[in-house]
Design a protein around this motif. Structure first.
Motif, mmCIF file in Angstrom:
data_model
loop_
_atom_site.group_PDB
_atom_site.id
_atom_site.type_symbol
_atom_site.label_atom_id
_atom_site.label_comp_id
_atom_site.label_asym_id
_atom_site.label_seq_id
_atom_site.Cartn_x
_atom_site.Cartn_y
_atom_site.Cartn_z
ATOM 1 N N LYS A 327 0.842 -1.192 0.000
ATOM 2 C CA LYS A 327 0.000 0.000 0.000
ATOM 3 C C LYS A 327 0.880 1.246 0.000
ATOM 4 C CE LYS A 327 -3.873 -2.260 2.317
ATOM 5 N NZ LYS A 327 -4.784 -2.257 3.501
ATOM 6 N N ALA A 328 0.466 2.232 -0.781
ATOM 7 C CA ALA A 328 1.305 3.424 -0.951
ATOM 8 C C ALA A 328 0.442 4.675 -1.007
ATOM 9 C CB ALA A 328 2.138 3.301 -2.231
ATOM 10 N N VAL A 329 1.106 5.805 -0.800
ATOM 11 C CA VAL A 329 0.454 7.123 -0.882
ATOM 12 C C VAL A 329 0.816 7.744 -2.234
ATOM 13 C CG1 VAL A 329 0.362 9.453 0.089
ATOM 14 C CG2 VAL A 329 0.529 7.459 1.623
ATOM 15 N N ARG A 330 -0.187 8.236 -2.928
ATOM 16 C CA ARG A 330 0.035 8.943 -4.196
ATOM 17 C C ARG A 330 0.182 10.434 -3.909
ATOM 18 N NH1 ARG A 330 -4.624 7.806 -7.939
ATOM 19 N NH2 ARG A 330 -5.675 9.407 -6.663
ATOM 20 N N ALA A 331 1.241 11.025 -4.462
ATOM 21 C CA ALA A 331 1.488 12.451 -4.227
ATOM 22 C C ALA A 331 1.713 13.157 -5.555
ATOM 23 C CB ALA A 331 2.706 12.640 -3.322
ATOM 24 N N PRO A 332 1.338 14.427 -5.636
ATOM 25 C CA PRO A 332 1.550 15.171 -6.875
ATOM 26 C C PRO A 332 2.998 15.615 -7.014
ATOM 27 C CG PRO A 332 0.579 16.608 -5.245
ATOM 28 C CD PRO A 332 0.653 15.245 -4.618
ATOM 29 N N TRP A 333 3.394 15.935 -8.244
ATOM 30 C CA TRP A 333 4.714 16.500 -8.473
ATOM 31 C C TRP A 333 4.689 17.990 -8.169
ATOM 32 C CZ3 TRP A 333 9.536 15.190 -8.812
ATOM 33 C CH2 TRP A 333 10.467 16.121 -9.280
ATOM 34 N N GLY A 334 5.746 18.507 -7.586
ATOM 35 C CA GLY A 334 5.791 19.930 -7.305
ATOM 36 C C GLY A 334 7.058 20.305 -6.565
ATOM 37 N N CYS A 335 7.380 21.594 -6.558
ATOM 38 C CA CYS A 335 8.593 22.093 -5.905
ATOM 39 C C CYS A 335 8.280 22.921 -4.667
ATOM 40 C CB CYS A 335 9.410 22.933 -6.891
ATOM 41 S SG CYS A 335 9.980 21.980 -8.327
ATOM 42 N N VAL A 353 5.667 6.569 -0.532
ATOM 43 C CA VAL A 353 5.048 7.709 -1.205
ATOM 44 C C VAL A 353 5.591 7.775 -2.626
ATOM 45 C CG1 VAL A 353 4.561 10.177 -1.134
ATOM 46 C CG2 VAL A 353 4.977 8.936 1.007
ATOM 47 N N VAL A 354 4.690 7.745 -3.603
ATOM 48 C CA VAL A 354 5.082 7.811 -5.011
ATOM 49 C C VAL A 354 4.595 9.131 -5.586
ATOM 50 C CG1 VAL A 354 4.901 6.734 -7.286
ATOM 51 C CG2 VAL A 354 4.935 5.309 -5.213
ATOM 52 N N GLN A 355 5.534 9.961 -6.033
ATOM 53 C CA GLN A 355 5.159 11.206 -6.696
ATOM 54 C C GLN A 355 4.837 10.922 -8.161
ATOM 55 O OE1 GLN A 355 8.516 13.911 -5.273
ATOM 56 N NE2 GLN A 355 6.807 15.357 -5.510
ATOM 57 N N VAL A 356 3.678 11.355 -8.590
ATOM 58 C CA VAL A 356 3.237 11.143 -9.972
ATOM 59 C C VAL A 356 3.854 12.228 -10.848
ATOM 60 C CG1 VAL A 356 1.265 10.945 -11.512
ATOM 61 C CG2 VAL A 356 1.093 10.109 -9.138
ATOM 62 N N LEU A 357 4.684 11.813 -11.780
ATOM 63 C CA LEU A 357 5.336 12.766 -12.673
ATOM 64 C C LEU A 357 4.343 13.316 -13.691
ATOM 65 C CD1 LEU A 357 8.637 10.770 -13.286
ATOM 66 C CD2 LEU A 357 8.258 12.644 -11.675
ATOM 67 N N PRO A 358 4.609 14.507 -14.210
ATOM 68 C CA PRO A 358 3.676 15.086 -15.193
ATOM 69 C C PRO A 358 3.474 14.166 -16.387
ATOM 70 C CG PRO A 358 5.265 16.731 -14.457
ATOM 71 C CD PRO A 358 5.713 15.422 -13.882
ATOM 72 N N GLY A 359 2.215 13.884 -16.683
ATOM 73 C CA GLY A 359 1.873 13.022 -17.810
ATOM 74 C C GLY A 359 2.076 11.543 -17.557
#
Length: 386
Positions: A327-335, A353-359
């Motif tokens: 099980k993991a947490v989805r996180a947005p990409w950002g600075c 925690v997996v950061q979803v890259l743009p696209g």
């Protein structure tokens, strides 16, 4: 078209399976540590004569050889880590008293051991050096059983044998002694037809063939020990070996113990005392093999009592239930500095925690998102995904 093809009996390990194998490795090494075993890491390649010390012809056939470009000497890619650990105990550590060592690493076989076997194994094991008593054998066997239990194996079965039984019978007949390795191979497969054919071509002493055939039929529970005393030759070495087995079995009465007097696959002449194997439903071959091999360090300048075991983590994991995605947490990409701080805090807690890259398209076998990191009123928070 063939660039991605692997040599025969070699295989890649994909994410979920790789994670499970690595988790097993960590659990078992942690287990051995709490028992007082110290971790060692020998090299993958050594001079050939060092790798084959104390072993028979069987290990030489399993070892890949190459020429060292620096020294011109023949090197071997290890097919078994036990001789390396014995070398470390005898030559590098050179301690007085008892030494407990554990290890884990890849080994490579020149040919697969069986139809369903791989050539590359991830071998893990533990060895006790410096104690000749049955206490060391008991601890090694109990640790081996605890290893498979910790991995999730249910109803493991323990097989015991003493190579002194078959060795005494073989050495009592000169014709058998001259062909000891071949006879041991026939015994290990319980090939009665092959034994009879061998006896028809080789003049044996009276009773030798009957004793060998009796060994192939001596397997089962505790009653086998009494049957062995009745049907085997009355040789001093046989009597002592049976007494040793009876003593050890008495200490292991809490476990399911059986005997198999024809199981000499570990290599004739290598083991000096009681040997054991662990089996379980769902695995086509032994899960664990081990036993006593006193004196293997003689070639390194120091003979030491020794007993231990090893197993293949890849084979062990292959018989377990399929690994579940984590099980993991989805996180947005950002600075955003606040987002970075939130990511660090979650990962510091061991949360995936997996950061979803743009696209990015989601195609992950290893993780399933059950939560997401979102910004609410300027604060980054984790919320459940409905």
């Amino acid at each position: 078209m063939t660039k991605w093809l692997l040599p025969e009996s070699l295989a890649d390990i994909l994410p979920a399976e790789a994670r499970r194998i690595e988790e097993l490795r960590r659990k078992l090494l942690d287990l051995y540590r709490v028992y007082g075993f110290e971790l060692v890491m020998p090299p993958l390649v050594e001079y050939l004569e060092s790798l084959l010390t104390g072993h028979g012809h069987d290990l030489s056939l399993r070892t890949n050889k190459l020429v060292d470009q620096l020294s011109g000497r023949t090197l071997g890619v290890r097919a078994d880590m036990t001789p390396q650990v014995a070398r470390i105990d005898a030559h590098l550590l050179n301690r007085e008293g008892v030494t407990r060592l554990c290890y884990c690493g890849s080994v490579l076989h020149a040919k697969p051991m069986g139809l369903l076997s791989d050539r590359e194994l991830l071998q893990i094991g533990a060895e006790i050096f410096g104690h000749a008593g049955v206490e060391a054998d008991i601890q090694v066997i109990e640790l081996a059983l605890e290893s498979v239990r910790l991995a999730g194996v249910e109803h493991a079965r323990l097989d015991l044998n003493h190579p002194g039984v078959s060795r005494a019978i073989i050495e009592a007949d000169p014709a058998l002694a001259r062909n000891a390795e071949d006879v041991a191979d026939l015994l290990s497969t319980k090939d009665v037809t092959g034994l009879r054919a061998f006896a028809s071509e080789t003049p044996l002493q009276a009773g030798s063939l009957d004793a060998l055939i009796a060994l192939t039929q001596l397997y089962g529970g505790g009653e086998v020990l009494q049957r062995a005393r009745e049907v085997l030759p009355q040789l001093p070495q046989v009597g002592q070996a049976l007494a040793d087995l009876e003593q050890l079995a008495g200490f292991l009465s809490d476990y399911e113990v059986s005997f198999d007097f024809a199981d000499v696959r570990s290599g004739y002449g290598y083991h000096s005392g009681i040997v054991f194997a662990i089996y379980a439903d769902g695995w086509h071959d032994t899960l664990v093999r081990g036993g006593r091999y006193d004196g293997v360090g003689t070639a390194f300048g120091r003979a030491r009592p020794a007993t231990g075991f090893s197993l293949d983590l890849r084979a062990l994991a292959g018989g377990l239930a399929p690994a579940e995605p984590a099980k993991a947490v989805r996180a947005p990409w950002g600075c955003d500095p606040a987002l970075s701080a939130a990511l660090r805090a979650l990962r510091a807690q061991g949360i995936i925690v997996v950061q979803v890259l743009p696209g990015q398209q989601q195609s992950l076998d290893e993780f399933v998102f059950d939560r997401e990191l979102v910004c609410e009123q300027g604060q980054w928070k984790v919320r459940a995904i409905q």
